[in-house]
Scaffold this active site. Structure first.
Site, mmCIF file in Angstrom:
data_model
loop_
_atom_site.group_PDB
_atom_site.id
_atom_site.type_symbol
_atom_site.label_atom_id
_atom_site.label_comp_id
_atom_site.label_asym_id
_atom_site.label_seq_id
_atom_site.Cartn_x
_atom_site.Cartn_y
_atom_site.Cartn_z
ATOM 1 N N HIS A 80 -3.644 -0.091 -20.602
ATOM 2 C CA HIS A 80 -2.372 -0.590 -21.411
ATOM 3 C C HIS A 80 -2.481 -0.527 -22.584
ATOM 4 C CE1 HIS A 80 -1.365 -2.642 -17.605
ATOM 5 N NE2 HIS A 80 -0.376 -2.018 -17.846
ATOM 6 N N GLU A 115 3.630 1.411 -5.657
ATOM 7 C CA GLU A 115 2.466 1.795 -6.459
ATOM 8 C C GLU A 115 1.280 1.485 -5.602
ATOM 9 O OE1 GLU A 115 2.271 -0.642 -10.161
ATOM 10 O OE2 GLU A 115 3.368 -2.437 -9.015
ATOM 11 N N ASP A 163 -0.745 2.980 -10.906
ATOM 12 C CA ASP A 163 -1.377 2.276 -9.779
ATOM 13 C C ASP A 163 -1.624 2.972 -8.666
ATOM 14 O OD1 ASP A 163 -2.347 -0.143 -11.019
ATOM 15 O OD2 ASP A 163 -0.401 -0.889 -11.304
ATOM 16 N N CYS A 195 8.200 5.313 -12.963
ATOM 17 C CA CYS A 195 8.007 4.581 -14.241
ATOM 18 C C CYS A 195 6.501 4.659 -14.887
ATOM 19 C CB CYS A 195 8.393 3.030 -14.455
ATOM 20 S SG CYS A 195 7.707 2.223 -13.022
HETATM 21 C C1 PEP Z 1 2.413 1.840 -12.683
HETATM 22 O O1 PEP Z 1 1.406 1.295 -12.072
HETATM 23 O O2 PEP Z 1 2.813 3.094 -12.676
HETATM 24 C C2 PEP Z 1 3.226 0.985 -13.734
HETATM 25 C C3 PEP Z 1 4.378 1.644 -14.168
HETATM 26 O O3 PEP Z 1 3.105 -0.247 -13.981
HETATM 27 P P1 PEP Z 1 1.770 -0.673 -14.954
HETATM 28 O O4 PEP Z 1 1.164 0.473 -15.727
HETATM 29 O O5 PEP Z 1 2.394 -1.770 -15.702
HETATM 30 O O6 PEP Z 1 0.914 -1.243 -13.735
HETATM 31 MG MG MG Z 2 1.497 -0.951 -12.044
#
Ligand code: PEP
Ligand code: MG
Length: 578
Positions: free
Chosen positions: A190, A433, A457, A504
């Protein structure tokens, strides 16, 4: 000297290194004469007061640059500082044992830390980290050593750190940090995602670079290639100055596309939208030409604070983002996705061996229905102001989806009976995911309005490789045929049921992946705001037919590197013919 790591945010930075590291301070024990004990205690109280002032300043600055939620992190620090049990114990030690203040602070802090360490509680452990920071601050003040603080960094430096937590990253002043380099982390951790959204070139997963570099050494960060050069030659510096200039020029050219449609050269429209973590990011998304929000990571609203955000507070945040985009542009709000590498200290979540496989996201929400219902009510209420869509994270089974929908229905009923307005037809989708859902996409497609593929994920679970662990980062392969087949399966199943598919995960903003995804029929690409315009430039050059041919060809290959090379070559050829 050249070092290679993982590219986390593209762009180039040149400047002096700034090592962000806890200073190792040697403290000696000395006796204090009885007559001087009062003034020793006064010296300690002054150092405590200085630390409180420093924290207030950092808090205020953070509030102005990042917003009130981020600033709350420092309220926790101040609380620890003001705890009379802590300062009282230090004063007592100075007086009874006739010892110097520095030694007493260290000793009492260690005693508290030992007690904390024996407790199996995430919240307490977080407080231990606060206490360590604060005691360092007090000791530095006692010894007259200048403090190092992320929010007090001077002009234009390249920040080197062992690791940056999301809350460290939230403190960064994007005007003063030219680049970021960290020992640990992967492209989809993150803090890397936040660096991209702040448009700070970053290289992560550098193993032990922080141990090899000194503050002040001149460095070049190549965020696009994941390279760092320490004390480079004049010639190299010139090469990178030129690269940086060209990069800025290209970015200016991209700016001309802000109001242009995201349409392929043979007239196929796609949606290019942005991923955000807070309302400020939404503004950056608008200025970067995003056609909406494809992922609002609401967990940041819950982080860096002492208690859960109220329904009202959440409603205001969701409404603010929606109003920024008006009625036409969609804003996809994801319900709380906490857990994994995002902790909520005040929730007292269990310590887990494998947090990414544990009690997180929808699993927690279906258990803590109080938290979930509050958030759903806030999202529903905000839906009266624009085109909000709701998305559940980490769905693994149909039962979970149905369970979440049941709570949503109950929240709707409540609002209805209270006469609170909301959009009754708000679309509800899920993140794909977890491989189980990708495999079962045909069944899920009947019960959702849309899918959004979370490749960050999805890849880590498909390849069984922790997304934050740089030693297995080589397995984080968006071009692995297993991943591409899963994506194709999801898109085909959704289209068969007449549903739209978004992505996403970070893969959606990868310019090499984009031709394949477009060819597979992806409808919406949601990415860091800074990637929207480069993606639009690419989409406008690329005929959909060509993208389909590229997708068809790569599905016949099986080597991820070969696939990547092939797409890059095809795109170069395409540019050559224009
Ligand atoms: C993902 O897992 O691709 C996603 C967009 O969610 P995060 O990165 O917040 O886990
Ligand atoms: Mg995710």
């Amino acid at each position: 000297m050249e070092y290679t790591g993982i590219s986390a945010a593209s762009g180039y930075a040149l400047g002096p290194a700034f090592l962000f590291q806890k200073q190792i301070i040697q403290i000696t024990k000395s006796e204090v004469h009885k007559e001087r004990l009062d003034s020793e205690i006064k010296r300690f109280e002054e150092a405590l007061g200085q630390a409180a002032e420093e924290l207030e300043k950092i808090k205020e600055k953070t509030k102005q640059t990042m917003g009130p939620e981020e600033a709350e992190i420092f309220s926790a620090h101040i609380l620890v500082l003001e705890d009379p049990e802590y300062s009282g114990a230090i004063k007592e030690m100075i007086r009874l044992e006739e010892l110097n203040a520095e030694w007493a602070v260290q000793e009492i802090t260690n005693r508290f830390l030992n007690i904390f360490a024996s407790m199996d509680n995430e919240y307490i452990r977080e407080r231990a980290a606060d206490l360590r920071d604060i005691s360092n601050m007090v000791i530095r003040n006692l010894m007259g050593i200048n403090s190092l603080s992320l929010s007090e960094i001077s002009e234009n430096v390249v920040l080197f750190a062992h690791d940056l937590t999301p809350s460290d990253t939230a403190q960064l002043d994007r005007e003063k940090i030219a680049g970021i380099v960290t020992n640990i982390g992967g492209r989809t951790s993150h803090s890397a995602i936040m660096a991209r959204s702040m448009e700070i070139p970053a290289v992560v997963g550098m193993q032990d670079i922080v141990e090899k570099i000194n503050s002040g050494e001149f460095v070049i960060v190549d965020g696009s290639e994941g390279k760092v050069f320490v004390n480079p030659s004049e010639e190299w510096i010139q090469i990178y100055r030129d690269k940086k200039k060209n990069y800025e020029v290209r970015r200016q050219e991209f700016k001309m596309l802000v109001h242009e449609p995201s349409m392929t050269s043979d007239g196929v429209q796609v949606e290019l939208v942005a991923n955000i973590g807070n309302p400020q990011d939404a503004l950056v998304a608008v200025t970067n030409g995003a056609e909406g929000i494809g992922l609002y990571r609401t967990e940041f609203l819950y982080m860096g604070r002492q208690e859960l955000p109220s329904e009202e507070e959440q409603f205001e945040a969701y409404k603010a983002v929606t109003e920024m985009f008006g009625k036409e542009h969609p804003v996809v709000i994801r319900s709380l996705d906490i857990g994994g590498d995002k902790a909520l200290p005040y929730l007292d979540m269990p310590k887990e061996m494998n947090p990414f496989l544990g009690y997180r996201a929808i699993r927690l929400c279906l258990d803590r229905t109080d938290i979930f219902r509050t958030q759903l009510r806030a999202i529903l209420r905000a839906s009266a102001y624009g085109n909000i869509k709701l998305m559940y994270p980490m769905i693994a089974s149909l039962e979970e989806l149905r369970g979440a929908n049941k709570i949503l229905e109950a929240a709707k009923q409540e609002l209805f009976s209270q006469g609170s307005p909301f959009n009754k037809d708000m679309e509800v989708g899920i993140m794909v995911e977890i491989p189980a859902v990708a495999v079962m996409a045909d069944r899920f497609a009947d019960e959702v309005d849309f899918f959004s593929i979370g490749t960050n994920d999805l890849i880590q679970y498909t390849m069984a490789a922790d997304r934050t662990n740089e030693t297995v980062a080589y397995l984080s392969q968006p071009f692995n045929l297993a991943v591409l087949r899963l994506i194709k399966g999801v898109i085909d199943a959704a289209h068969k049921a007449g549903k739209r598919v978004a992505m996403c995960g970070e893969m959606a903003g990868d310019l090499t992946a984009l031709p394949i995804l477009l060819g597979l029929g992806l409808n919406e690409f949601s990415m860091s705001a800074s990637s929207v315009l480069p993606a639009r430039a690419l989409v406008r050059q690329l005929p959909k037919e060509k993208a389909q041919a590229i997708a068809k060809a790569v599905l016949e290959m099986d080597n991820p590197k070969e696939i990547e090379r092939f797409v890059k070559q095809e795109m170069q050829l395409l540019r050559g013919t224009r």
